[in-house]
Scaffold this motif. Structure first.
Motif, PDB file in Angstrom:
ATOM      1  N   ASN A 191      16.933  37.043  72.671  1.00 51.77           N
ATOM      2  CA  ASN A 191      16.072  36.351  71.708  1.00 51.77           C
ATOM      3  C   ASN A 191      15.698  34.962  72.205  1.00 51.77           C
ATOM      4  O   ASN A 191      14.528  34.569  72.177  1.00 51.77           O
ATOM      5  CB  ASN A 191      16.770  36.204  70.360  1.00 51.77           C
TER       6      ASN A 191
ATOM      7  N   MET B  14      18.249  32.528  67.608  1.00 50.18           N
ATOM      8  CA  MET B  14      18.301  33.989  67.628  1.00 50.18           C
ATOM      9  C   MET B  14      17.586  34.594  66.429  1.00 50.18           C
ATOM     10  O   MET B  14      16.879  35.597  66.552  1.00 50.18           O
ATOM     11  CB  MET B  14      19.759  34.451  67.712  1.00 50.18           C
ATOM     12  N   ASP B  15      17.734  33.968  65.262  1.00 52.67           N
ATOM     13  CA  ASP B  15      17.002  34.454  64.086  1.00 52.67           C
ATOM     14  C   ASP B  15      15.501  34.321  64.296  1.00 52.67           C
ATOM     15  O   ASP B  15      14.726  35.211  63.923  1.00 52.67           O
ATOM     16  CB  ASP B  15      17.415  33.660  62.835  1.00 52.67           C
TER      17      ASP B  15
ATOM     18  N   THR C  33      21.559  46.633  67.836  1.00 53.74           N
ATOM     19  CA  THR C  33      20.838  46.030  66.714  1.00 53.74           C
ATOM     20  C   THR C  33      21.779  45.615  65.588  1.00 53.74           C
ATOM     21  O   THR C  33      22.827  46.212  65.364  1.00 53.74           O
ATOM     22  CB  THR C  33      19.809  47.012  66.145  1.00 53.74           C
TER      23      THR C  33
ATOM     24  N   ALA D 144      14.378  37.035  66.451  1.00 57.05           N
ATOM     25  CA  ALA D 144      14.489  38.343  65.814  1.00 57.05           C
ATOM     26  C   ALA D 144      13.454  38.560  64.725  1.00 57.05           C
ATOM     27  O   ALA D 144      13.035  39.693  64.473  1.00 57.05           O
ATOM     28  CB  ALA D 144      15.893  38.533  65.252  1.00 57.05           C
ATOM     29  N   THR D 145      13.035  37.474  64.070  1.00 58.18           N
ATOM     30  CA  THR D 145      12.168  37.660  62.897  1.00 58.18           C
ATOM     31  C   THR D 145      10.756  37.105  63.059  1.00 58.18           C
ATOM     32  O   THR D 145       9.835  37.572  62.401  1.00 58.18           O
ATOM     33  CB  THR D 145      12.802  37.000  61.646  1.00 58.18           C
TER      34      THR D 145
ATOM     35  N   THR E  39       8.899  37.646  67.809  1.00 57.37           N
ATOM     36  CA  THR E  39       9.275  39.016  68.148  1.00 57.37           C
ATOM     37  C   THR E  39       8.597  39.484  69.440  1.00 57.37           C
ATOM     38  O   THR E  39       7.583  38.915  69.852  1.00 57.37           O
ATOM     39  CB  THR E  39       8.877  39.944  66.993  1.00 57.37           C
TER      40      THR E  39
END
Length: 362
Positions: A153, A196-197, A57, A200-201, A204
């Motif tokens: 992701n 990827m962001d 992480t 990740a956010t 999910t």
DNA sequence: AACACGTGGGG
DNA sequence: TCCCCAAGTGT
């Protein structure tokens, strides 16, 4: 409502606009305003962060990234580092083969490439510990190459965007093609980081925030099914239980007997307290043979630790000895400096079970 | 292809 | 408590 067709141009525009506004600020990252002016991240920083982030992480990586840059500011510094020091600095982060390969890779870059990272996917992938994902990520982020970056992701985002019914890992090749098609020639590194962001956010694993997603109108999973069911994965196997014993010896100077594990395999190259092999056998009896020396060993409880592919239950034994007994292969380490050793978490747990104050401050 | 390889946090 | 899993790689 129908699901609108997603062209590569639309995808890049939608995603990069979202990223400009909602990107995460991370220590190894060049922010979009700088990136748009042509500033690229230091390849050493990108490589170091990408290796640390493998199966790990962001939260856990931050402190280690800072520590490594403090200890070894350049790839040449890391190449010249003592392997033991690298293992000590990596202790606690897991997957220790990464640390062994990290120094090998730094050495290769320093010696075979004049201290510069290769600037192509192919060249990068030839380095130790750099696989398909990491090579593509470094090429895109540090060298502005239009490489298809596919990590967990991106797999999740793509599998939902196209409602991919094929289970992982079989679906990966097809997904890489889809990512490749979407990746723009302009800002490919930001595109990869944005994917990827997003994963990740927003996109999910559980309860994705689809209303906030830039692909909201284009997502096949959202319009035809339940996004949370993607990606489809092969069933996982159950974890077997293994048993073992560990021996924590303390001398009259408050030092603990430690030794080094073999360089390969589980926790390879890391430090340990002596113990039995870990097997499915339900006996602590073979542990007699695993005692490092004769001493008044007393049982002091058990600890449990979960590895990737098995669960460990370790019976911990403690013995106080009058003085540091000579014993082949190991050494006596003062409790005060245990925290500076290359002790994996499972070993810290075992020592803490025998010596509750071992890792407490002060 | 399938398996070995760590750890800590979140639901 | 238990299960899932997080910017994968090497064999």
């Amino acid at each position: 409502m129908t699901c609108e067709t997603l062209t590569a141009e639309d995808a890049a525009a939608l995603l990069l606009t979202w990223y400009d506004r909602h990107h995460r600020d991370l220590p190894w990252r060049v922010s979009p305003p700088m990136a748009r002016q042509g500033v690229v991240a230091d390849p050493y920083h990108v490589w170091l962060s990408e290796v640390m982030l493998q199966q790990t992480t962001v939260q856990a990586v931050k402190a280690y990234f800072d520590k490594f840059l403090r200890l070894w500011p350049t790839v040449e510094d890391l190449a010249a580092a003592d392997s033991e020091d690298v293992m000590k600095a990596w202790a606690g982060l897991g997957y220790y083969a990464r640390a062994r390969n990290l120094r090998k890779c730094a050495e290769a870059v320093a010696r075979e490439h004049g201290g510069r990272f290769p600037d192509t996917e192919e060249g990068l992938k030839a380095l130790p510990g750099v696989g398909a994902y990491t090579a593509a990520a470094i090429a895109a982020i540090a060298f502005n190459r239009r490489s298809a970056v596919l990590d967990g992701n991106v797999e999740r985002v793509i599998s939902r965007l196209y409602a991919v019914e094929t289970p992982l890992p079989a679906a990966k090749a097809g997904m890489r093609q889809l990512v490749s098609r979407l990746t723009p020639a302009d800002r490919p590194g930001d595109f990869a980081q944005a994917m990827m962001d997003l994963g990740a956010t927003i996109c999910t694993p559980k309860r994705p925030a689809c209303t906030l997603c830039p692909f909201h109108m284009k997502c096949m999973a959202l319009h035809s099914a339940d996004p949370e069911t993607f990606p489809i994965k092969a069933a996982k196997k159950e974890k077997p239980v293994r048993l073992g014993a560990a021996f924590v010896a303390i001398d009259n100077a408050d030092a603990v007997y430690l030794r080094k594990r073999p360089d390969t395999g589980l926790l390879g190259g890391m430090t340990e307290v002596p113990g039995t092999d870990w097997s499915a056998r339900r006996d602590g009896e073979t542990s007699v043979d695993a005692r490092p020396f004769a001493a008044p060993w007393e049982p002091c409880g058990t600890i449990a630790h979960v590895f990737t592919h098995f669960e460990l239950r370790l019976s911990v034994y403690r013995a106080n000895v009058a003085e540091a007994l000579p014993a082949a292969g190991g050494w006596w380490e003062p409790i005060a400096t245990l925290n500076m050793q290359a002790l994996p978490t499972v070993m810290k747990k075992a020592i803490a079970q025998a010596i509750p104050h071992a890792f407490k401050p002060g």
